[in-house]
Design a protein around this motif. Structure first.
Motif, PDB file in Angstrom:
ATOM      1  N   UNK A 112      16.287   3.971 -14.780  1.00 31.39           N
ATOM      2  CA  UNK A 112      16.156   3.622 -13.368  1.00 31.39           C
ATOM      3  C   UNK A 112      15.309   2.365 -13.201  1.00 31.39           C
ATOM      4  N   UNK A 113      15.753   1.496 -12.293  1.00 32.03           N
ATOM      5  CA  UNK A 113      14.988   0.304 -11.925  1.00 32.03           C
ATOM      6  C   UNK A 113      14.488   0.483 -10.493  1.00 32.03           C
ATOM      7  N   UNK A 114      13.173   0.488 -10.329  1.00 30.25           N
ATOM      8  CA  UNK A 114      12.573   0.607  -9.002  1.00 30.25           C
ATOM      9  C   UNK A 114      12.065  -0.767  -8.566  1.00 30.25           C
ATOM     10  N   UNK A 115      12.373  -1.160  -7.347  1.00 31.07           N
ATOM     11  CA  UNK A 115      11.985  -2.477  -6.855  1.00 31.07           C
ATOM     12  C   UNK A 115      10.715  -2.402  -6.014  1.00 31.07           C
ATOM     13  N   UNK A 116       9.952  -3.489  -6.061  1.00 33.93           N
ATOM     14  CA  UNK A 116       8.642  -3.507  -5.402  1.00 33.93           C
ATOM     15  C   UNK A 116       8.332  -4.903  -4.886  1.00 33.93           C
ATOM     16  N   UNK A 117       7.804  -4.971  -3.656  1.00 33.90           N
ATOM     17  CA  UNK A 117       7.379  -6.251  -3.097  1.00 33.90           C
ATOM     18  C   UNK A 117       6.027  -6.118  -2.404  1.00 33.90           C
ATOM     19  N   UNK A 118       5.133  -5.356  -3.002  1.00 33.14           N
ATOM     20  CA  UNK A 118       3.800  -5.170  -2.437  1.00 33.14           C
ATOM     21  C   UNK A 118       2.745  -5.314  -3.525  1.00 33.14           C
ATOM     22  N   UNK A 123      -8.031  -3.114  -1.835  1.00 38.67           N
ATOM     23  CA  UNK A 123      -7.668  -1.723  -1.604  1.00 38.67           C
ATOM     24  C   UNK A 123      -6.627  -1.501  -0.530  1.00 38.67           C
ATOM     25  N   UNK A 124      -6.110  -2.581   0.054  1.00 36.26           N
ATOM     26  CA  UNK A 124      -5.108  -2.469   1.115  1.00 36.26           C
ATOM     27  C   UNK A 124      -3.762  -2.952   0.580  1.00 36.26           C
ATOM     28  N   UNK A 125      -2.714  -2.174   0.784  1.00 32.68           N
ATOM     29  CA  UNK A 125      -1.380  -2.544   0.322  1.00 32.68           C
ATOM     30  C   UNK A 125      -0.736  -3.501   1.315  1.00 32.68           C
ATOM     31  N   UNK A 142       5.808  -4.878   5.319  1.00 29.50           N
ATOM     32  CA  UNK A 142       4.479  -4.693   5.901  1.00 29.50           C
ATOM     33  C   UNK A 142       4.385  -3.363   6.647  1.00 29.50           C
ATOM     34  N   UNK A 143       5.410  -3.042   7.424  1.00 28.39           N
ATOM     35  CA  UNK A 143       5.410  -1.781   8.171  1.00 28.39           C
ATOM     36  C   UNK A 143       5.313  -0.580   7.239  1.00 28.39           C
ATOM     37  N   UNK A 144       6.117  -0.590   6.188  1.00 31.89           N
ATOM     38  CA  UNK A 144       6.128   0.547   5.276  1.00 31.89           C
ATOM     39  C   UNK A 144       4.816   0.675   4.515  1.00 31.89           C
ATOM     40  N   UNK A 145       4.204  -0.454   4.203  1.00 28.98           N
ATOM     41  CA  UNK A 145       2.934  -0.402   3.477  1.00 28.98           C
ATOM     42  C   UNK A 145       1.809   0.159   4.340  1.00 28.98           C
ATOM     43  N   UNK A 166       3.074   3.868  -0.184  1.00 26.90           N
ATOM     44  CA  UNK A 166       2.834   2.555   0.412  1.00 26.90           C
ATOM     45  C   UNK A 166       3.558   1.413  -0.297  1.00 26.90           C
ATOM     46  N   UNK A 167       3.608   1.412  -1.621  1.00 26.86           N
ATOM     47  CA  UNK A 167       4.359   0.369  -2.328  1.00 26.86           C
ATOM     48  C   UNK A 167       5.840   0.514  -2.006  1.00 26.86           C
TER      49      UNK A 167
END
Length: 257
Positions: A112-118, A123-125, A142-145, A166-167
């Motif tokens: 599995x490949x999980x994507x991330x942009x955070x 200490x803040x995501x 930003x909203x999801x984080x 959050x990520x």
């Protein structure tokens, strides 16, 4: 479905027909995006009468109906997205219900490949980049984080923590793209370097974290460029290695012999 004999007229189906499964930004455990877009967190099923998800449903229908070639060359939702858009199934509660019937089979290989942009700053995501994230997804990342489950609503499962979700990549939560975790966590192994986990073992979800937003790989693959090509090269190379394993898979036409 193969192991459950779900196809009428085909009683000899078997999960052994599937040699390997590779997931890219898979919605295995739902996403907090659904609550931001209109699903009620109380039950994970009810949709607000007026919300973004209702508008999205109408928008996708209109988009597909107009069928403008140059526009679809840039954003092509495809038939799966168009026909399979069921937001309640993408809530955490909905995914948990579906996962109750999900199996990880001992003879199948999983990656599995999980994507991330955070990333975390003090200490803040927050979003990991301004220019690297598609403009349509930057606000969503930003909203999801910053999503917080309503304190007056019972959490979707025991042990739920906001920080675990959050990520994200603007559509799905990174930690819950890796493998089925809810309601029961399936066997898994984080992969930082492919050479460290060779040979792969069947029955285990191996996963990697890829720095990319959701549009890069799902909606407009051309944006991912060389990174997308390299991922697919590794997928096919991995599949070729599985073909030569000691215990060959059962092929559909062999099951009738």
């Amino acid at each position: 479905m193969l192991t459950d004999k779900a196809f009428n007229g085909y009683e000899n189906t078997s999960e052994k027909w599937v040699l390997s499964i590779t997931a890219l930004s898979g919605a295995f455990n739902g996403t907090t995006r659904t609550y931001l877009d209109g699903i009620q967190p109380e039950d994970g099923r009810t949709m607000k009468p007026i919300c973004l998800l209702q508008l999205l449903r109408i928008g996708v229908i209109i988009y597909d109906w107009f069928d403008i070639p140059w526009l679809k060359a840039y954003y092509n939702f495809g038939p799966i997205f168009f026909r399979g858009l069921d937001p309640p199934d993408l809530s955490i509660q909905g995914a948990m219900h579906l996962n109750c019937h999900l199996n990880t089979f001992p003879n199948t290989y999983y990656f599995s490949y999980a994507t991330k942009r955070t990333r975390k700053i003090l200490g803040i995501t927050v979003p990991s980049s301004i220019l690297g994230i598609h403009p349509l997804l930057f606000i969503r990342v930003l909203q999801m984080s910053q999503w917080r489950h309503p304190p007056d609503v019972y959490p979707p499962y025991k042990g739920y923590r906001d920080e675990d979700w959050q990520d994200n990549d603007g559509a799905l939560n990174t930690a819950y793209m890796t493998h089925p975790r809810l309601p029961i966590e399936h066997p898994s192994c984080f992969v930082e370097n492919d050479s460290e986990c060779q040979p792969l073992q069947p029955g285990i979800w191996y996963y990697k974290i890829v720095e990319a937003d959701h549009i890069s790989f799902i909606v407009n693959r051309e944006r991912a460029g060389v990174q997308f090509d390299l991922i697919y090269d590794s997928i096919f190379e991995r599949c070729r290695k599985h073909v030569f394993r000691k215990d060959p898979p059962t092929l559909p036409n062999e099951a009738h012999q």
